[in-house]
Design a protein around this motif. Structure first.
Motif, PDB file in Angstrom:
ATOM      1  N   GLU A 125      40.256  34.188  31.174  1.00 38.46           N
ATOM      2  CA  GLU A 125      39.207  33.261  30.488  1.00 38.46           C
ATOM      3  C   GLU A 125      37.873  33.361  31.075  1.00 38.46           C
ATOM      4  O   GLU A 125      37.042  33.134  30.410  1.00 38.46           O
ATOM      5  N   THR A 129      35.400  34.138  27.881  1.00 39.72           N
ATOM      6  CA  THR A 129      34.624  33.381  27.203  1.00 39.72           C
ATOM      7  C   THR A 129      33.389  33.940  27.002  1.00 39.72           C
ATOM      8  O   THR A 129      32.323  33.360  26.119  1.00 39.72           O
ATOM      9  N   ARG A 144      44.598  32.631  32.544  1.00 34.00           N
ATOM     10  CA  ARG A 144      43.902  31.440  33.646  1.00 34.00           C
ATOM     11  C   ARG A 144      44.175  32.028  34.874  1.00 34.00           C
ATOM     12  O   ARG A 144      44.940  32.787  35.219  1.00 34.00           O
TER      13      ARG A 144
END
Length: 221
Positions: A125, A129, A144
């Motif tokens: 992540e 992102t 994660r």
């Protein structure tokens, strides 16, 4: 608070590696980040290659492999450092390898149509992102990292399906969902999507995907 999306709302979910960006991201990230954060750890790269070979012959799963890779090549940098490094990596990776322009154009068409758009990827992540921000995608469903382990497991296969369902607030099969991927590991979501799009230039993969009734596209076009 994440509110459930209406099943009637048009949504589009995209994989990242070899779907939006031309090349895979994880090993390139490990190399980039180790050189930036702990250059001496680049000497562990041959061991990482051996670990990937072990995964391919079934000695351990992807979650264990990725946890090992992070600890081996990076140690335990803080989350803020990982985010900053992830942004620098995303920029360098796109500059070096590029987007699949045909798929980025599809994102723009989905945006113009009013679809709600997300990236769902096994990439971490903290750098996924950054890629999403570069093309204006707000929602990211990704693996994660808590500094030592991967909470909930790798966002891959059935786990990616579960995480997309969690984001939607209902079963993806009940949605007006377009799902775009280059990987048969994403079969659960490809099979559930109202509009499944498979990205490949490989003739054997093209035939296999077409036999499933999926739209097959060449992301280069």
């Amino acid at each position: 608070m994440l509110l459930p999306l209406s099943a009637a709302m048009k949504t589009a979910v995209y994989d990242l590696d070899k779907t939006l960006v031309r090349r895979a991201t994880f090993t390139p990230f490990l190399i980039f980040a180790s050189r930036r954060l702990a250059p001496w750890r680049i000497t562990f790269l041959p061991l990482w290659v051996l670990m990937m070979a072990g995964y391919r012959i079934g000695l351990y799963n992807r979650t264990s492999l990725k946890q090992f890779g992070m600890r081996l090549m990076l140690g335990n940098p803080g989350h803020e450092i990982l985010q900053l490094t992830g942004r620098a990596f995303a920029s360098a990776h796109v500059e070096r390898s590029g987007w699949l322009e045909g798929i980025v154009a599809m994102v723009e068409a989905d945006r113009a149509e009013g679809r709600r758009i997300a990236i769902a990827t096994a990439a971490f992540e903290f750098y996924a992102t950054a890629f999403a921000d570069m093309i204006g995608i707000e929602h990211v469903i990704a693996t994660r990292w808590d500094g030592r382990l991967i909470p909930g497991g790798n966002c891959y296969g059935a786990e990616k399906y579960r995480r997309v369902a969690e984001w939607l607030g209902h079963d993806p099969a009940q949605s007006d969902l377009r799902f775009v991927s280059d990987s048969f590991a994403d079969l659960p979501l490809l099979a559930a999507a109202k509009d499944a799009v498979f990205v490949t230039r490989n003739n054997a993969k093209r035939a296999k995907a077409a036999a499933q009734g999926w739209q097959v596209v060449d992301g280069e076009l």
